[in-house]
Design a protein around this motif. Structure first.
Motif, PDB file in Angstrom:
ATOM      1  N   ASP A 137      -4.078  -3.889   1.154  1.00 35.65           N
ATOM      2  CA  ASP A 137      -4.915  -4.327   0.033  1.00 35.65           C
ATOM      3  C   ASP A 137      -4.121  -4.535  -1.264  1.00 35.65           C
ATOM      4  O   ASP A 137      -4.691  -4.766  -2.320  1.00 35.65           O
ATOM      5  CB  ASP A 137      -6.036  -3.328  -0.209  1.00 35.65           C
ATOM      6  N   PHE A 138      -2.820  -4.504  -1.174  1.00 35.07           N
ATOM      7  CA  PHE A 138      -1.948  -4.570  -2.340  1.00 35.07           C
ATOM      8  C   PHE A 138      -2.206  -5.814  -3.188  1.00 35.07           C
ATOM      9  O   PHE A 138      -2.264  -5.739  -4.420  1.00 35.07           O
ATOM     10  CB  PHE A 138      -0.491  -4.548  -1.867  1.00 35.07           C
ATOM     11  N   LYS A 139      -2.385  -6.955  -2.554  1.00 37.13           N
ATOM     12  CA  LYS A 139      -2.560  -8.208  -3.292  1.00 37.13           C
ATOM     13  C   LYS A 139      -3.861  -8.256  -4.088  1.00 37.13           C
ATOM     14  O   LYS A 139      -3.995  -9.057  -5.007  1.00 37.13           O
ATOM     15  CB  LYS A 139      -2.470  -9.403  -2.352  1.00 37.13           C
ATOM     16  N   GLU A 140      -4.797  -7.381  -3.750  1.00 35.50           N
ATOM     17  CA  GLU A 140      -6.076  -7.349  -4.461  1.00 35.50           C
ATOM     18  C   GLU A 140      -6.017  -6.501  -5.728  1.00 35.50           C
ATOM     19  O   GLU A 140      -6.930  -6.542  -6.548  1.00 35.50           O
ATOM     20  CB  GLU A 140      -7.180  -6.800  -3.542  1.00 35.50           C
ATOM     21  N   LEU A 141      -4.954  -5.740  -5.881  1.00 37.68           N
ATOM     22  CA  LEU A 141      -4.844  -4.798  -6.992  1.00 37.68           C
ATOM     23  C   LEU A 141      -4.366  -5.456  -8.273  1.00 37.68           C
ATOM     24  O   LEU A 141      -3.667  -6.470  -8.242  1.00 37.68           O
ATOM     25  CB  LEU A 141      -3.874  -3.669  -6.620  1.00 37.68           C
ATOM     26  N   GLN A 142      -4.727  -4.849  -9.380  1.00 42.46           N
ATOM     27  CA  GLN A 142      -4.206  -5.268 -10.674  1.00 42.46           C
ATOM     28  C   GLN A 142      -2.724  -4.916 -10.737  1.00 42.46           C
ATOM     29  O   GLN A 142      -2.262  -4.000 -10.050  1.00 42.46           O
ATOM     30  CB  GLN A 142      -4.968  -4.563 -11.807  1.00 42.46           C
ATOM     31  N   THR A 176      -0.943  -3.306 -12.879  1.00 46.06           N
ATOM     32  CA  THR A 176      -0.685  -1.900 -13.220  1.00 46.06           C
ATOM     33  C   THR A 176      -0.797  -1.006 -11.995  1.00 46.06           C
ATOM     34  O   THR A 176       0.029  -0.111 -11.795  1.00 46.06           O
ATOM     35  CB  THR A 176      -1.670  -1.419 -14.308  1.00 46.06           C
ATOM     36  N   ASP A 177      -1.796  -1.254 -11.170  1.00 49.54           N
ATOM     37  CA  ASP A 177      -1.979  -0.464  -9.952  1.00 49.54           C
ATOM     38  C   ASP A 177      -0.882  -0.759  -8.930  1.00 49.54           C
ATOM     39  O   ASP A 177      -0.431   0.140  -8.227  1.00 49.54           O
ATOM     40  CB  ASP A 177      -3.359  -0.714  -9.341  1.00 49.54           C
ATOM     41  N   ARG A 178      -0.432  -2.009  -8.869  1.00 51.66           N
ATOM     42  CA  ARG A 178       0.670  -2.339  -7.958  1.00 51.66           C
ATOM     43  C   ARG A 178       1.936  -1.583  -8.370  1.00 51.66           C
ATOM     44  O   ARG A 178       2.633  -1.024  -7.529  1.00 51.66           O
ATOM     45  CB  ARG A 178       0.928  -3.853  -7.944  1.00 51.66           C
ATOM     46  N   TYR A 179       2.205  -1.549  -9.673  1.00 48.60           N
ATOM     47  CA  TYR A 179       3.366  -0.792 -10.149  1.00 48.60           C
ATOM     48  C   TYR A 179       3.234   0.687  -9.790  1.00 48.60           C
ATOM     49  O   TYR A 179       4.190   1.318  -9.368  1.00 48.60           O
ATOM     50  CB  TYR A 179       3.526  -0.926 -11.668  1.00 48.60           C
ATOM     51  N   ARG A 180       2.055   1.243  -9.971  1.00 48.11           N
ATOM     52  CA  ARG A 180       1.836   2.663  -9.689  1.00 48.11           C
ATOM     53  C   ARG A 180       2.080   2.979  -8.208  1.00 48.11           C
ATOM     54  O   ARG A 180       2.736   3.970  -7.879  1.00 48.11           O
ATOM     55  CB  ARG A 180       0.409   3.047 -10.094  1.00 48.11           C
ATOM     56  N   ILE A 181       1.588   2.126  -7.330  1.00 47.74           N
ATOM     57  CA  ILE A 181       1.782   2.337  -5.893  1.00 47.74           C
ATOM     58  C   ILE A 181       3.254   2.215  -5.526  1.00 47.74           C
ATOM     59  O   ILE A 181       3.801   3.032  -4.785  1.00 47.74           O
ATOM     60  CB  ILE A 181       0.914   1.352  -5.084  1.00 47.74           C
TER      61      ILE A 181
END
Length: 109
Positions: free
Chosen positions: A54-59, A61-66
């Motif tokens: 689901d990575f591509k669905e994230l904002q 900021t959330d992608r950086y956090r993950i």
């Protein structure tokens, strides 16, 4: 993704880690052929699915956090990597055609 872009990415003078991070941050990983992507992530100790489904669905900021959690680093460090790699990403024909930008910002190798 055009073959010439793949060849350009493979010749970037950077670590596979930085290459993988940049392609994931900018959501370009999904356009890299599976065998090449698996080789790059395997070389840094990761396996599929990476990035998470689901990575591509994230904002952003959330992608950086993950990614920070996966790579054991800070969001600040990842932003620095992405910033350094952005001109290379923007230099890809695939991206220029997709965004309508007709010239490269640079392709620092």
């Amino acid at each position: 993704m055009p073959q010439d872009d793949l060849e350009r990415i493979e010749t970037w003078e950077c670590s596979n880690r930085d290459r993988v991070i940049a392609l994931a941050v900018f959501l370009i990983d999904r356009y890299v052929p599976d065998d090449i992507w698996s080789g790059w992530i395997g070389s840094i100790g990761l396996s599929r699915p990476f990035p998470p489904e689901d990575f591509k669905e994230l904002q952003l900021t959330d992608r950086y956090r993950i990614l920070a959690a996966i790579f054991g680093t800070t969001v600040v460090n990842l932003r620095q990597i992405a910033s350094r790699m952005r001109p290379r990403i923007m230099g890809l024909r695939f991206i220029r055609e997709y965004t309508g930008v007709d010239r490269a910002e640079g392709d620092r190798r």
